[in-house]
Design a protein around this motif. Sequence first.
Motif, PDB file in Angstrom:
ATOM      1  N   ARG A 148       0.843  -1.127   0.415  1.00 41.66           N
ATOM      2  CA  ARG A 148       0.078   0.276  -0.179  1.00 41.66           C
ATOM      3  C   ARG A 148       1.085   1.616  -0.380  1.00 41.66           C
ATOM      4  O   ARG A 148       0.524   1.727  -1.336  1.00 41.66           O
ATOM      5  CB  ARG A 148      -0.409  -0.194   1.341  1.00 41.66           C
ATOM      6  N   TRP A 149       2.165   1.389   0.610  1.00 40.39           N
ATOM      7  CA  TRP A 149       3.043   2.002   0.536  1.00 40.39           C
ATOM      8  C   TRP A 149       2.953   2.693  -0.629  1.00 40.39           C
ATOM      9  O   TRP A 149       3.234   3.662  -1.293  1.00 40.39           O
ATOM     10  CB  TRP A 149       4.607   2.049   1.675  1.00 40.39           C
ATOM     11  N   LYS A 200       1.203   4.346  -2.839  1.00 38.90           N
ATOM     12  CA  LYS A 200       0.751   5.458  -1.701  1.00 38.90           C
ATOM     13  C   LYS A 200       1.507   6.437  -2.830  1.00 38.90           C
ATOM     14  O   LYS A 200       1.561   7.809  -2.900  1.00 38.90           O
ATOM     15  CB  LYS A 200       0.296   5.382  -0.787  1.00 38.90           C
ATOM     16  N   ASN A 201       2.453   6.338  -2.582  1.00 40.34           N
ATOM     17  CA  ASN A 201       3.939   6.940  -2.867  1.00 40.34           C
ATOM     18  C   ASN A 201       4.517   6.973  -4.446  1.00 40.34           C
ATOM     19  O   ASN A 201       5.346   6.955  -5.080  1.00 40.34           O
ATOM     20  CB  ASN A 201       5.122   5.982  -2.216  1.00 40.34           C
ATOM     21  N   LYS A 202       3.444   6.244  -5.705  1.00 44.06           N
ATOM     22  CA  LYS A 202       3.354   6.261  -6.698  1.00 44.06           C
ATOM     23  C   LYS A 202       4.573   5.543  -7.554  1.00 44.06           C
ATOM     24  O   LYS A 202       5.419   6.172  -8.232  1.00 44.06           O
ATOM     25  CB  LYS A 202       3.121   7.617  -7.231  1.00 44.06           C
TER      26      LYS A 202
END
Lengths: 403, 403
Positions: free
Chosen positions: A109-110, A113-115
């Motif tokens: 997920r991280w 989220k950080n593309k």
Amino acid sequence: CICNLRVSVSKILIISYFTDVNWGSSTQALTYLNALQHSIRLSGVEDHVKNFRPQCLIMTGAPNARPALLHLVHAFTKNVGLMICGHVHMGPRRQAMKELSTDLAKYQRWLIKNKMKAFYAPVHAEDLRDGGQYLMQAAGLGRMRPNTLVVGFKKNWRQSDMRDVETYINLFHDAFDIQYGVVVIRLKEGLDISHLQGQEELLSSQEKSPCSKDVVVKVDYGKKSETDTSIAFFPSSSERTPAVHKEEDEDGKTPTQPLLKKDSKSRSSPLNLADQRLLDASSQFQKKQGKSNIDVWWLFDDGGLTLLIPYLITTKKKWKECKIRVFIGGKINRIDHDRRAMATLLSKFRIDFSDIMVLGDINTKPKKENTVNGGVSSSITAWMLRCKYILILLYILNSVSDF
Amino acid sequence: CICNLRVSVSKILIISYFTDVNWGSSTQALTYLNALQHSIRLSGVEDHVKNFRPQCLIMTGAPNARPALLHLVHAFTKNVGLMICGHVHMGPRRQAMKELSTDLAKYQRWLIKNKMKAFYAPVHAEDLRDGGQYLMQAAGLGRMRPNTLVVGFKKNWRQSDMRDVETYINLFHDAFDIQYGVVVIRLKEGLDISHLQGQEELLSSQEKSPCSKDVVVKVDYGKKSETDTSIAFFPSSSERTPAVHKEEDEDGKTPTQPLLKKDSKSRSSPLNLADQRLLDASSQFQKKQGKSNIDVWWLFDDGGLTLLIPYLITTKKKWKECKIRVFIGGKINRIDHDRRAMATLLSKFRIDFSDIMVLGDINTKPKKENTVNGGVSSSITAWMLRCKYILILLYILNSVSDF
């Protein structure tokens, strides 16, 4: 009848309220089938020059621990090749297994989220070498499997336990054994920011601040103790170390005070200078790179991969103003001839370059005062002291040597 | 001018003749990007009931060594879930590494040629358990990673070295530790045909022969020594062993002579009876299954996965005439009630079934004469002696228990 309908509607509402199940959507179910079908179709394609990709297994640990490593590799794999963040969990098995399954969801997920277009791959193993084996041998699916191991330079190799250093070096040997290329990335400031409290928050606040020139390396030729680690590593594997690195043009300014923001809630004490520098360095690849040089050391003809990665980097928006300079070794009496031969080769690759430097003294004996550094030729020593970070490529992949 | 053109054409011809490079096509290059993009998109999707898939890691060894294992698993993963053929190479490292890279291309091609939608994943490790660890922990990409380990039943567990048996059993423990489901597939005749000369050719000639009834198991209640291995394994893990298997209806015919073709060039000597039976059994899942039963032992409510695999199998063309029978345990005085409860559950799953058998004696003490078999209830013993092959599912996956 209407009353009856109402009752059933309220019933449905109650049911959907009480069952806390993610039913997903059929589109999402289709996403799986698409991914699977395309991966299977890919496995039917033979290896050739058009589907060779740098497919990197990066030993990041937790993906948020070494942001510089992540961002630099992402610059040449995004939308082009594969990027797998390897994380080796050690210690007691039962505990690690629990961590593994929670981490899996959390860090994937991280990354999203950080593309970062990357996959998170955690394993549990005895040590880093074992974990590296797991990942190098088994990670990936069909043709989407890593062919390049990316590791950070072991900064504390002088202080740390010899067994750790051995494990680290053996990781490279293992990689070569199973036909991987190896990329070692070194920042003078280091890569690991996991010891900093709330590092993510710090990094994102860093990102918003204007691109400062604080991180320019102070060049001090007299101060040997600070710089000789970078040089000592270089010749030990110089037989196959064409080096690629980016050089920040020196601007001669005296460094301004590092940014010490105190508005963040999670931070109790201000960072010390080293940590502030580490943070600055860690966020540098998220910024525009401006007009800089990417220096490529083409020490022998390894088939072009040494140039592929720098070239891929320059195709990205943040790096598009950077120029590629190529350094080659040659003989003093035929420098011009060597330069022209290299220029022809580069134009065949259709790679744009700003300059070709032929080092005539690459085979001459180093001067007495430089021998403490491992006996590198003086022009390389001078260059290394000036460069901002070093990315060492150790490639033995020759299956695509006709690239 | 025309002459000039001709010269250049012949030049091009000469060049393309002399360079023996596979330049590939841009379509193939796009295949890579498609596979990558879809895989990355998938990693952004949360786990839910619509994207749970049986994603199997099958310990096939070389994919052509255990065709029955391959075909049965393919029946419920094809176009639906993931199938990875794990192959653990042991022995001296350098030698194994060479084999690994040649095998990779060879067996992936074999899988494609045989229309198996599967990936080949070879690793080099100390032993089977280590190799299993490599694959279970690291194989796959993002959400396309195995969640189920499929192994063949270890036929020679009584004769072989205790350490081998321990390794085999520990493989299961490891699988449970990292939240895998386990499927054990057993054919009375065995699975491994790699000792047969030119086994592929044999198998394909077998395939063309009409579906014979030779493989019907001879039922002999008196002959304990032949059958007790199948039973002995069952209770040892009965706590979590809902068993799924397909039963060939007995037709009472005396077995006809096995097919002993001698037209094949590669075969020097005819096969013995056991090998011929092994071959027959190995090719059985490539044929139409006809009107048979798939018996599901629903010993406790594990969330429905025990039924998912049989259901997926019945959706395939070759298996579409098969009926699912469900066996459940119950109390003698409320058999009817238990049957109705199960029927309601199955209709909720929208799974078609032909019959539900409630075993009232599942908790009664076995008769004296059966206790040598490990103390299984007499109705199970009778059933096991009749069934053609057994597929044991050991599932601990409870994250999707709301399926």
